[in-house]
Design an enzyme around this catalytic site. Structure first.
Site, PDB file in Angstrom:
ATOM      1  CG  ASP A   1      -1.751   1.233   1.360  1.00 61.59           C
ATOM      2  OD1 ASP A   1      -2.127   1.803   0.322  1.00 61.59           O
ATOM      3  OD2 ASP A   1      -2.030   1.641   2.507  1.00 61.59           O
TER       4      ASP A   1
ATOM      5  CG  ASP B   1      -4.270   4.716  -1.982  1.00 60.24           C
ATOM      6  OD1 ASP B   1      -3.554   3.751  -1.655  1.00 60.24           O
ATOM      7  OD2 ASP B   1      -5.255   5.089  -1.331  1.00 60.24           O
TER       8      ASP B   1
END
Length: 528
Positions: free
Chosen positions: A127, A314
């Site tokens: 992430d 992201d």
């Protein structure tokens, strides 16, 4: 994920043989030559296996379903609002660290790492929107999520080091709590020594119960790391484990392909992209944030970000999230079904002509709604309540008229640039009111109409990065049938942090993405 290990060939086994001295010397010379040949060959093979200096992590992929997507959209919105809005309102006001650790239900890509010696394997989300590594602890006794996933057992690791510092991380719909430990982390075939990570002892969100992953491996900057723990790439750099200070994502968007993609540390794989990368500087460390320009629909400006917007990349979300003003235009262009906003239509009906007249008179667009009395703005943001999103304003009733007015100004200004008549402009604005995305739902489209939808393009570094309908429409499974969902979600952050876009897997799947922490820049090139 298949781990790749570089192994030297086993040493040659020598046996004692009888015979004359000359024969023994001859045999010894032959063995020496043979050993040398094997050594040269093994070195050549080893160099070939790692000659590009890249560490490759295979990414697995799971198919999305509608229920997970819907739940994730709601939670993701809450989390991002806490992340960006909360940091402006009360930075440092809370003892809890706020990072985006909920909404991974909509994430398709995950891989495996090992922690400890011998390695204990965990599936993790890689992430770029957070910076900590965390996995469930064997000391997690009272959370169902821990019992449904692999748990780290420090007693079984020879390289474990106690830290003990406690932490609580607040996210959109719950918390995780735990403590820090240090141990070796196996990433691909590299061992990162003494990595500081979190052992979770409490996970209160349903997200972690349902999720197919055990934990999160954050790849953001140290500035947003809880407890000052270095992100894994920083530890790799400090321990000189990688050739270049970069990592790159290649996400395979082919739903029928077995390979999910690849995360590469230490460089880029030329087979993953076409042409060359366009680089933009990181403008704010923490998230991988940069400046972008306009979003184009079929080559036409949407106006709102023409003067510039912030954006982050992201990998922890599949969504493309951006200002409601633009998402409504996207929904209109692709025929997405949204909700009817009574307030929006009322603003267009009562004040539409006045907005047109003020814009023709060259009134600053930021001041139009103030002049007609729907907003109390200083030209940049609300004086009375500067940190407020569309979702929050909807809860406040009359404030939605101000928000609707601001959106109508952008829409009408775009139509005026194209010399449309008053009737056409007001009709267009009314249509957009009907396409406003639901804050808590999704915008569905007709799967049979995908080929007729326009291309959309993001402007980055004065270049356009186009997404085709096949790339920005997400196909989900529901009761054995495929439904089609717009990959865009409304997300409103006011200045100075916004307006802001979040470019998730939908964008990263179309464009190979390089995260260069040595030069603090991000690169994009067409995926191969």
């Amino acid at each position: 994920m298949s781990m790749k290990y570089h192994r030297f060939p086993p040493p040659l086994q020598w046996e004692a043989h009888g015979g004359s001295k000359g024969s023994s010397e001859t045999m010894g010379q032959k063995h020496l030559v043979l050993l040398t040949c094997f050594w040269v060959l093994s070195c050549a093979l080893l160099l070939h296996a790692s000659s590009d200096g890249l560490l490759r992590i295979d990414l697995n992929k799971k198919r999305l379903n509608k229920n997970a997507w819907t739940a994730a959209k709601v939670a993701r919105q809450e989390s991002h609002l806490r992340r960006f809005v909360g940091s402006q309102q009360s930075l440092g006001a809370s003892s809890d660290d706020i990072v985006p650790l909920d909404n991974y239900l909509d994430t398709m890509y995950f891989g495996e790492i090992g922690i400890g010696t011998p390695a204990q394997n965990f599936s993790v989300i890689f992430d770029t929107g957070s910076s900590n590594l965390w996995v469930p602890s064997s000391k997690c006794y009272f959370s169902i999520a821990c019992y449904l996933h692999h748990r780290y057992k420090s007693a079984k690791s020879r390289t474990y080091k106690k830290n003990g510092e406690t932490c609580t991380i607040t996210y959109g719909s719950g918390q995780i709590a735990g403590f820090f430990s240090e141990d070796n982390v196996l990433v691909g075939d590299l061992v990162v020594k003494n990595q500081k990570f979190i052992e979770t002892t409490r996970e209160t969100s349903p997200t972690f119960i349902i999720g197919k992953f055990d934990g999160i491996l954050g790849l953001g900057y140290p500035e947003i790391s809880v407890g000052g723990a270095p992100p894994i790439w920083q530890s790799m750099k400090e321990q000189k484990l990688i050739a270049k200070d970069v990592f790159s994502f290649w996400l395979n968007r082919d739903p029928d392909a077995s390979a999910g993609g690849e995360l590469v540390f230490g460089g880029v794989d030329p087979k993953h992209y076409k042409g060359s990368h366009t680089y933009v500087p990181v403008t704010r460390k923490g998230y991988w944030q940069f400046d972008m320009g306009d979003l184009l629909i079929g080559g036409h400006s949407t106006g709102y970000c023409a003067g510039g917007c912030a954006a982050i990349v992201d990998s922890g979300t599949s969504l493309l999230a951006g200002p409601t003003t633009i998402v409504a235009q996207v929904n209109h262009a692709i025929g997405a079904e949204g909700i009817i906003s009574t307030e929006c239509k009322e603003v267009v009906r009562e004040y539409g002509e006045m907005i047109i007249q003020l814009l023709i008179a060259e009134t600053s667009p930021q001041k139009v709604c103030t002049q007609i009395g729907l907003c109390v703005f200083d030209g940049t943001h609300s004086v009375s309540n500067p940190i407020e999103s569309v979702v929050e304003k909807q809860k406040r009733g009359s404030d939605l008229f101000c928000t609707a007015c601001e959106m109508a100004v952008v829409w009408i200004q775009n139509q005026l640039r194209e010399n449309k008549t008053k009737e056409l402009i007001l009709n267009y604005a009314n249509q957009l009111c009907e396409r406003l995305p639901s804050p808590n739902g999704e915008s569905t489209v007709d799967c049979n109409q995908i080929s007729k939808m326009p291309n959309l393009a993001f402007t980055i570094a004065n270049k356009t990065f186009t997404l085709t309908p096949e790339q920005y429409i997400v196909k989900l499974e529901q009761a054995g049938q495929t439904i089609c969902i717009s990959g865009f979600m409304a997300f409103d952050i006011p200045p100075p942090r916004g307006p802001l876009w979040i470019l998730g897997d939908v964008f990263m799947g179309a464009y190979h993405t390089v995260f260069d922490f040595g030069e603090n820049r991000i690169g994009f090139a067409k995926s191969a």
